[in-house]
Design a protein around this motif. Sequence first.
Motif, PDB file in Angstrom:
ATOM      1  N   PHE A 108       0.805  -1.112  -0.081  1.00 33.05           N
ATOM      2  CA  PHE A 108      -0.109   0.023   0.106  1.00 33.05           C
ATOM      3  C   PHE A 108       0.833   1.381  -0.054  1.00 33.05           C
ATOM      4  CE2 PHE A 108      -2.987   2.870   2.498  1.00 33.05           C
ATOM      5  CZ  PHE A 108      -4.139   3.084   1.387  1.00 33.05           C
ATOM      6  N   GLY A 109       1.879   1.151   0.936  1.00 33.15           N
ATOM      7  CA  GLY A 109       2.902   2.458   0.782  1.00 33.15           C
ATOM      8  C   GLY A 109       3.538   2.753  -0.398  1.00 33.15           C
ATOM      9  N   ILE A 233     -10.347  -8.029   2.673  1.00 37.86           N
ATOM     10  CA  ILE A 233     -10.022  -9.387   2.529  1.00 37.86           C
ATOM     11  C   ILE A 233      -8.592  -9.723   2.085  1.00 37.86           C
ATOM     12  CG2 ILE A 233     -10.762 -12.013   2.326  1.00 37.86           C
ATOM     13  CD1 ILE A 233     -12.639 -10.211   4.175  1.00 37.86           C
ATOM     14  N   ASN A 234      -7.638  -9.848   2.717  1.00 39.13           N
ATOM     15  CA  ASN A 234      -5.962  -9.760   2.202  1.00 39.13           C
ATOM     16  C   ASN A 234      -6.050 -11.508   1.683  1.00 39.13           C
ATOM     17  OD1 ASN A 234      -3.582  -9.198   1.558  1.00 39.13           O
ATOM     18  ND2 ASN A 234      -2.602  -9.433   3.681  1.00 39.13           N
ATOM     19  N   LYS A 235      -4.872 -11.758   1.136  1.00 37.46           N
ATOM     20  CA  LYS A 235      -4.476 -13.003   0.441  1.00 37.46           C
ATOM     21  C   LYS A 235      -5.627 -13.738  -0.244  1.00 37.46           C
ATOM     22  CE  LYS A 235      -1.629 -14.009   4.670  1.00 37.46           C
ATOM     23  NZ  LYS A 235      -1.169 -14.785   5.620  1.00 37.46           N
ATOM     24  N   ALA A 236      -6.051 -12.877  -1.067  1.00 40.55           N
ATOM     25  CA  ALA A 236      -7.157 -13.345  -2.171  1.00 40.55           C
ATOM     26  C   ALA A 236      -6.199 -13.649  -3.406  1.00 40.55           C
ATOM     27  CB  ALA A 236      -7.973 -12.137  -2.643  1.00 40.55           C
ATOM     28  N   ASP A 237      -5.381 -14.460  -3.365  1.00 40.19           N
ATOM     29  CA  ASP A 237      -4.498 -15.284  -4.594  1.00 40.19           C
ATOM     30  C   ASP A 237      -4.618 -16.545  -4.552  1.00 40.19           C
ATOM     31  OD1 ASP A 237      -2.679 -15.766  -2.343  1.00 40.19           O
ATOM     32  OD2 ASP A 237      -2.175 -13.793  -2.395  1.00 40.19           O
ATOM     33  N   GLY A 238      -4.217 -17.287  -5.496  1.00 41.69           N
ATOM     34  CA  GLY A 238      -4.090 -18.775  -5.889  1.00 41.69           C
ATOM     35  C   GLY A 238      -5.313 -19.235  -5.558  1.00 41.69           C
ATOM     36  N   CYS A 272      -7.929  -8.105  -1.644  1.00 40.13           N
ATOM     37  CA  CYS A 272      -6.765  -7.804  -2.087  1.00 40.13           C
ATOM     38  C   CYS A 272      -5.722  -8.824  -2.077  1.00 40.13           C
ATOM     39  CB  CYS A 272      -6.416  -6.196  -1.632  1.00 40.13           C
ATOM     40  SG  CYS A 272      -5.457  -6.686  -0.131  1.00 40.13           S
ATOM     41  N   SER A 273      -4.646  -8.876  -2.739  1.00 44.80           N
ATOM     42  CA  SER A 273      -3.320  -9.596  -2.427  1.00 44.80           C
ATOM     43  C   SER A 273      -2.222  -8.794  -2.446  1.00 44.80           C
ATOM     44  CB  SER A 273      -3.461 -10.688  -3.612  1.00 44.80           C
ATOM     45  OG  SER A 273      -2.154 -11.253  -3.700  1.00 44.80           O
ATOM     46  N   ALA A 274      -1.854  -8.809  -1.082  1.00 47.14           N
ATOM     47  CA  ALA A 274      -0.712  -7.642  -0.965  1.00 47.14           C
ATOM     48  C   ALA A 274       0.715  -8.463  -1.442  1.00 47.14           C
ATOM     49  CB  ALA A 274      -0.419  -7.625   0.563  1.00 47.14           C
ATOM     50  N   ILE A 275       0.596  -9.582  -1.556  1.00 48.19           N
ATOM     51  CA  ILE A 275       1.961 -10.204  -2.220  1.00 48.19           C
ATOM     52  C   ILE A 275       1.885 -10.294  -3.345  1.00 48.19           C
ATOM     53  CG2 ILE A 275       0.989 -12.523  -2.328  1.00 48.19           C
ATOM     54  CD1 ILE A 275       4.159 -12.046  -0.827  1.00 48.19           C
ATOM     55  N   LEU A 278      -2.206  -6.872  -5.912  1.00 51.93           N
ATOM     56  CA  LEU A 278      -3.543  -7.036  -6.441  1.00 51.93           C
ATOM     57  C   LEU A 278      -4.634  -6.456  -5.527  1.00 51.93           C
ATOM     58  CD1 LEU A 278      -3.585 -10.486  -8.232  1.00 51.93           C
ATOM     59  CD2 LEU A 278      -2.858  -8.376  -9.185  1.00 51.93           C
ATOM     60  N   GLY A 279      -5.465  -5.298  -6.042  1.00 53.49           N
ATOM     61  CA  GLY A 279      -6.476  -4.609  -5.473  1.00 53.49           C
ATOM     62  C   GLY A 279      -5.922  -3.316  -4.568  1.00 53.49           C
TER      63      GLY A 279
END
Length: 361
Positions: A108-109, A233-238, A272-275, A278-279
Amino acid sequence: MSLKKIHPSALKENDGIEQPETISSTSVQQIQKLRRTQPSADDLIASITKGDKTALSRAITLIESTNPEHIEKANKVIQGCLPYANKSVRIGITGVPGVGKSTFIEAFGKYLTSIGKKVAVLAVDPSSSISHGSILGDKTRMEELVKDENAYIRPSASGESLGGVARKTRESIVLCEACGFDTILIETVGVGQSETAVHSMVDFFLLLNLAGAGDELQGIKRGIMEMADLVVINKADGDNVTKAKLAKTEYNRALHLFPMKNSGWNPKVTTCSAIEKLGIDNVWETIQEYFSMTKANGYFDTKRANQNQYWLLETINDQLKNHFYNNPQIENLLELNKKAVQNNEISPFAAAQELLKRYFK
């Protein structure tokens, strides 16, 4: 008689090549001299308002100190920086341990600095109740953001204050704003009382959650969700994308059960997916939408004014408490009353009343 040949010992150490000094002695002396030189309050104010991060760090260290001389100097610095403050947006970010707060804040930063923002991160690290120590590893985990010229990261130990976000965090915000940072991110310890304190010093409250972490309506989350302006909702990946979308729907339903906020804002849910970064842009767009609405209806300024009044009263309470416990007569009487209470010779309430009577004489 034959003479035996004497062989040198295998343990003999040959003279090696002397290694040159890895650190310049001149540099060491200069650094030591610089550290011994304590800048005045006026020097710190001048440097902070010019965007000097080193001066900013030194001033925050003064704020965190309990030394009476440091407190007096810190108050002068804060007073001098006040005219340059209140020109930022303050965003509180919280979530249970393991939700990915540090990863999210870094992504985000970096996004914010890429669009021209100057970002300051005040990360509150939990202190051990046993050793009273803290890891302070946020700067290590945010290895990309810490190298960004338009970002500043300051981890602080929570200590014994309410979640570690009392006077020192509130005043650190003022210094960061005076230093030219227009977006202040405050990361809390996790789930607990610290969220209430953070909510009372930020303009926007963001709650990070995980999909499939259990009942979305359990009590530990309800109180925080009532304060949240945005649930992410984080880690929305894979393989977790489908679960994240389902969690988004469930949280949207849950938010409808809460009463309308005074701001008139309807809390939103996004993924979102911080890693994978995305989002992240959607999160900022939602925050911008919130600020546009609350500044238009006057709630933004009203909330800031109420927060100032709240922290006036909190500071009075904090100062009275410190003065009470640091009173020499009270210190001695307190130890005697502790033993008396432990031995059931006096009730805790009667002992407290006796101590307060002595204090106010």
